[in-house]
Design an enzyme around this catalytic site. Structure first.
Site, PDB file in Angstrom:
ATOM      1  N   TRP A  12      10.711  -8.716   2.943  1.00 30.43           N
ATOM      2  CA  TRP A  12       9.591  -9.212   3.735  1.00 30.43           C
ATOM      3  C   TRP A  12       8.686 -10.182   2.968  1.00 30.43           C
ATOM      4  O   TRP A  12       7.639 -10.553   3.471  1.00 30.43           O
ATOM      5  CB  TRP A  12       8.765  -8.023   4.237  1.00 30.43           C
ATOM      6  CG  TRP A  12       9.595  -7.063   5.007  1.00 30.43           C
ATOM      7  CD1 TRP A  12       9.866  -7.094   6.346  1.00 30.43           C
ATOM      8  CD2 TRP A  12      10.306  -5.920   4.484  1.00 30.43           C
ATOM      9  NE1 TRP A  12      10.693  -6.056   6.688  1.00 30.43           N
ATOM     10  CE2 TRP A  12      10.977  -5.316   5.575  1.00 30.43           C
ATOM     11  CE3 TRP A  12      10.426  -5.375   3.212  1.00 30.43           C
ATOM     12  CZ2 TRP A  12      11.767  -4.180   5.428  1.00 30.43           C
ATOM     13  CZ3 TRP A  12      11.212  -4.235   3.055  1.00 30.43           C
ATOM     14  CH2 TRP A  12      11.877  -3.646   4.148  1.00 30.43           C
ATOM     15  N   ASP A  13       9.081 -10.603   1.773  1.00 37.26           N
ATOM     16  CA  ASP A  13       8.217 -11.425   0.923  1.00 37.26           C
ATOM     17  C   ASP A  13       6.917 -10.690   0.611  1.00 37.26           C
ATOM     18  O   ASP A  13       5.849 -11.274   0.557  1.00 37.26           O
ATOM     19  CB  ASP A  13       7.919 -12.776   1.589  1.00 37.26           C
ATOM     20  CG  ASP A  13       7.268 -13.779   0.626  1.00 37.26           C
ATOM     21  OD1 ASP A  13       7.347 -13.553  -0.601  1.00 37.26           O
ATOM     22  OD2 ASP A  13       6.686 -14.764   1.099  1.00 37.26           O
ATOM     23  N   TYR A  14       7.032  -9.387   0.386  1.00 41.09           N
ATOM     24  CA  TYR A  14       5.885  -8.584   0.000  1.00 41.09           C
ATOM     25  C   TYR A  14       5.782  -8.523  -1.526  1.00 41.09           C
ATOM     26  O   TYR A  14       5.621  -7.444  -2.119  1.00 41.09           O
ATOM     27  CB  TYR A  14       6.004  -7.168   0.568  1.00 41.09           C
ATOM     28  CG  TYR A  14       5.653  -7.018   2.029  1.00 41.09           C
ATOM     29  CD1 TYR A  14       4.898  -7.967   2.707  1.00 41.09           C
ATOM     30  CD2 TYR A  14       6.066  -5.890   2.739  1.00 41.09           C
ATOM     31  CE1 TYR A  14       4.571  -7.809   4.036  1.00 41.09           C
ATOM     32  CE2 TYR A  14       5.739  -5.718   4.083  1.00 41.09           C
ATOM     33  CZ  TYR A  14       4.996  -6.685   4.730  1.00 41.09           C
ATOM     34  OH  TYR A  14       4.660  -6.513   6.059  1.00 41.09           O
ATOM     35  N   LYS A  30       0.362  -7.179  -0.553  1.00 42.01           N
ATOM     36  CA  LYS A  30       0.424  -7.894   0.719  1.00 42.01           C
ATOM     37  C   LYS A  30       0.522  -6.951   1.908  1.00 42.01           C
ATOM     38  O   LYS A  30      -0.008  -7.243   2.991  1.00 42.01           O
ATOM     39  CB  LYS A  30       1.628  -8.843   0.726  1.00 42.01           C
ATOM     40  CG  LYS A  30       1.452 -10.120  -0.073  1.00 42.01           C
ATOM     41  CD  LYS A  30       2.644 -11.033   0.132  1.00 42.01           C
ATOM     42  CE  LYS A  30       2.474 -12.357  -0.596  1.00 42.01           C
ATOM     43  NZ  LYS A  30       3.628 -13.252  -0.373  1.00 42.01           N
TER      44      LYS A  30
END
Length: 876
Positions: free
Chosen positions: A547-549, A575
């Site tokens: 999730w691009d966390y 994030k």
């Protein structure tokens, strides 16, 4: 029949009702099939019936519409309660059309016979018209009363008071009026121990001075060119860097420029971001200095350090023509000059205007006090604190380190440090950003420790090869594409550890081929030994991140009193909205962390982790529902509801999908690089969580070269983002917005909060910011907007932020969260403010206002200092 203005207005009204009814009926059927609300179909049919009755001049049209008004009101309150903005989206159009139906040009025609009725002998009584009009008038009055109640009702506010406790804290030897590191100290607290500005006088702050850097957008800049700097304050000077990475020294009290240094960034670069968040500082006398500071002299031939990397260096790239030459006096230099030492500062200007950098570099043999500046072409430069001259004793004789040494996949601009490096007594520790979602053949995310005096490499920790930290032998390079640290690290020299926030391995949304090392370290906080680079502990904030966390914020360190015991902790915002409070000696949670089941079903052969860690201190929002959909009108809200049901969404951590998945919170982050501010005396945290949903859709790739999500190749060397060359899928990423460009989810989208770190309780929470600078019409509605940029907290009990999407710097009472002061900025303030004491004894609050490219906020080049009037400051 004669057609006057009344007839024309009636015809237009009938047409509008019919068109609106057709849209709502068709969209309502679509929504029902998708599993959504029946309201829109019913409302559409009622509008069509009302239009038909108006056409036949039947007074019952008003009564029917009155029923629609009351029915809409009941439905809206059932869905969202007395929440103004969601109510307005549902009922605004209905209310306005109701007012139109009461216009005399329309009501006078009702009950009158038309030609057909006259021939048929139909008689309509005036009392029917009056009764219908009264019913509609009453319904609108009821709607107006509900609207008034909801306008003064805030369902999103949490009220409370933070404790006033007093505990001991470690100032790490930084004078109270100074700011020596990005977060003021290596602990990253963003806490200024100054108390001249208080809740009682903050509203008297005024501009003390304003400085313009002269750094403007240039051809070839990436979209995300941003002014995110937090200046340092050392002695009586401020030190800052600009997006194009000029380094500037200012008088802290007057704002006058003292010197400027231009690093002469080389050629076209494959940049995703162009920014400089700040500089790092080595204090005088922290290590042996041989002799006095030598006189600054021009360097006629200071080449970049030769590299032993098999992939080549900046020098080799320049000689091969891959690295464009710098400009000197407006003329292009030869390729052979491309790696020459950058230009020097011009000293002591006579006015507060940008000063052109000299074309010949000034150098200093020894520097008693240094600034470290990372550059977009992959260098780390050491500068003399006093003069801005390059410190030739560092980096093999030319004052700089080539960060491309032993890097794989050399592509200038695709790797560099957007954030300040970490400085300890003996070491300079450097991380860097790697191109995100461009390809699977990127540079390494290696973290390196260099000798602070010589610039010699001491250790290198590569998360793809974590057990070898000694410098690599000749002929070897670091692991390509390994997780990187683009944000800011923190350090505890007493414990001998540097705390590194790590990102994900690109591509962010596809992880089927990740190694065991990547699975262990991706999206984690890693504690490394300062002396050796060896891993002391690791805490993973997201398992198998899709999730691009990545961990975006600087860890904040403090000694926290928990259940009567002082515990050294690291506070790590994320994030996804978790704030992990960990024992910084071991990485064990100091506040509870629970592994919680999450959705599965990633696109095969990828997979998801069965659980994710949830902290006791969490800003994870409730899952989005259809009733959370929003819009400027009933119609775009309906479109958002239909879109909501068209995406895959099972709550937080719903994996990316081929049909598109909702990611909430989105990769903008509840928290981003601005982090949080900690008061280490009161053990409290001030933060600015943001809430925006994004859409993540995997797009199959047939080969490793064609564009599948970009319409065309970007100009020059700029990368094609989200193509994921080398992976089986590209990714389409976008905010979840309506056709009007507004968020599909209801406001607020941004808050200010106050949390008690000792208990993990969020004591107060208030929406923050207006849509004045985000909407087509500059209406200052307090809807709560995202903030990108961190807060600063002061001993006087006031916190400051400037990063909201409207152009204001604001001051808040830390104890209650009440907004006490705001001042208009000339551009977007997407940076973290800081506070210091000037030579005149006044406490200053400093803001960089230069905008943010990808957010679309207004660009600028302002640095603005605020202070109390002289008389008021003297009285404090």
């Amino acid at each position: 029949m004669r057609s006057g203005p009344g007839s024309i207005i009636s015809l237009i009204t009938i047409a509008i009702l019919a068109l609106a009814g057709l849209f709502l009926t068709g969209g309502g059927l679509w929504l029902i099939v998708a599993g959504g609300s029946w309201y829109y179909l019913i409302a559409g049919l009622v509008m069509l019936a009302t239009a038909l009755l108006l056409q036949f001049r039947r007074p019952e049209a008003l009564s029917l519409y009155a029923a629609l008004v009351i029915g809409t009101l009941i439905w809206a309150i059932w869905e969202v309660g007395f929440d103004w903005w969601p109510l307005a989206a549902r009922g605004g159009v209905i209310f306005i059309l109701g007012l139109v139906l009461l216009l005399p040009w329309i009501t006078r025609r009702l009950g009158r016979r038309n030609v057909a009725q006259a021939l048929d002998g139909v008689v309509v009584t005036p009392s029917a018209r009056r009764g219908s009009g009264l019913a509609l008038s009453g319904a609108l009055v009821v709607a107006l009363v509900v609207a008034g109640i909801s306008w003064f009702t805030d369902l999103h506010s949490v009220e409370g008071r933070l404790p006033e406790r007093q505990t001991a804290w470690n100032d790490l030897g930084v004078p109270a009026g100074e700011w020596h590191q990005y977060g003021r100290t290596s602990y990253g607290q963003r806490y200024a121990p100054l108390d001249q500005i208080t809740p009682d006088n903050v509203d008297r702050l005024q501009v003390a001075w304003e400085y313009h850097t002269g750094d403007e957008t240039q051809p070839g800049d990436p979209v995300e060119t941003t002014f995110e700097v937090t200046p340092l304050k050392i002695g009586e000077r401020l030190y800052l860097c600009t997006p194009h990475q000029n380094v500037i020294a200012l008088d802290a009290t007057t704002g006058e420029e003292i010197w400027r240094y231009d690093p002469q960034i080389q050629g076209e670069l494959a940049l995703q971001h162009l920014t400089c968040r700040g500089l790092a500082y080595q204090a005088p006398g922290t290590a042996d200095q041989a002799g006095a500071d030598a006189a600054a002299t021009p360097a006629a031939d200071a080449a970049s350090p030769a590299s032993d990397s098999p992939t080549g260096t900046a020098t080799a790239l320049a000689q091969s023509g891959q690295l464009a030459a710098p400009q000197t006096d407006g003329q292009p230099a030869s390729a052979d000059d491309a790696a020459t030492a950058p230009a020097a500062p011009t000293e002591t200007p006579t006015s507060n205007q940008p000063v052109a950098a000299a074309t010949a570099a000034r150098t200093s043999d020894t520097c008693d006090g240094k600034l470290f500046m990372p550059t977009a072409d992959g260098r780390l430069i050491a500068l003399n604190l006093e003069t801005g001259a390059v410190c030739t004793g560092f980096g093999g004789g030319d004052g700089q380190i080539d960060l491309w040494q032993k890097m794989p996949n050399v592509n200038p601009g695709s790797y560099y440090s957007t954030s300040p490096v970490v400085v300890t007594q003996d070491m300079v520790i450097v991380g860097g950003t790697v191109l995100d979602n461009v390809s699977t053949n990127e540079a390494s995310g290696v973290i390196r420790g260099y000798d602070i005096e010589t610039g010699d490499l001491v250790w290198a920790w590569d998360s793809g090869n974590p057990d070898q930290t000694t410098p690599l032998p000749e002929g070897q390079s670091y692991t390509p594409n390994s997780p990187n640290s683009w944000s800011i690290s923190a350090a505890d020299e007493a414990l001998g550890m540097v705390y590194v926030p790590l990102g994900n391995q690109p591509p962010d949304q596809w992880g089927a081929n990740r190694s065991d090392a990547v699975e262990r370290f991706s999206s984690s906080v890693v504690a490394l030994d300062i002396a050796t680079g060896e891993v002391r502990w690791v805490f993973q904030t997201v398992h198998h991140d899709l999730w691009d966390y990545d961990v975006p914020s600087q860890p904040s360190l403090l000694d926290l009193t928990i259940r009567g015991e002082s515990v050294p902790v690291v506070v790590q915002p994320t994030k996804q909205g978790e704030v992990y409070v960990l024992d910084r000696r071991t990485g064990e949670p100091a506040l509870p962390v629970v592994e919680t089941p999450v959705p599965g079903g990633a696109v095969e052969p990828d997979f998801t982790a069965p659980t994710q860690p949830v902290s006791a201190l969490s800003f994870d929002p409730p899952a989005i529902r259809e009733t959370d959909m929003w819009g400027a009108t009933l119609f775009d809200q309906l479109a958002c509801r239909i879109a909501f049901h068209g995406y895959r969404y099972e709550g937080r951590y719903t994996p990316p999908s081929l049909e598109g998945s909702l990611v909430y919170p989105g990769n903008f982050g509840v928290f981003n690089w601005g982090g949080v501010a900690i008061d280490p005396v009161r053990d409290v945290m001030f933060s600015t969580p943001a809430y925006l949903a994004f859409v993540s859709k995997l797009v199959p790739r047939d080969n490793d070269s064609d564009l599948v999500v970009n319409k065309s190749q970007p100009d020059g060397a700029l990368p094609a983002l989200n193509e994921n060359f080398g992976a089986p899928y590209a990714v389409e990423l976008s905010p979840f917005t309506s056709v009007l460009g507004l968020p599909c989810q209801s406001p607020p989208w941004g808050y200010v909060t106050g949390s008690d770190l000792a208990t993990g309780e969020t004591v107060w929470m208030h929406k923050n910011g207006t849509v004045r600078d985000s909407s087509p019409i500059p209406l200052p509605f307090e809807m709560g907007v995202p903030d990108l940029g961190g807060p600063v907290i002061t001993a006087g009990g006031v916190a400051f932020i400037s990063g909201t999407l409207d152009y204001y710097v604001r001051g808040f009472d830390v104890t209650t969260g009440k907004q006490l002061w705001r001042a208009r900025l000339p551009a977007g303030g997407q940076s973290t403010p800081m506070s210091y004491e000037g030579a005149d004894g006044r406490q200053y609050v400093l803001v960089a206002a230069g905008g943010h490219g990808s957010l679309g906020t207004k660009r600028g080049d302002s640095v603005i200092a605020y202070a109390l009037p002289g008389e008021a400051a003297a009285a404090e």
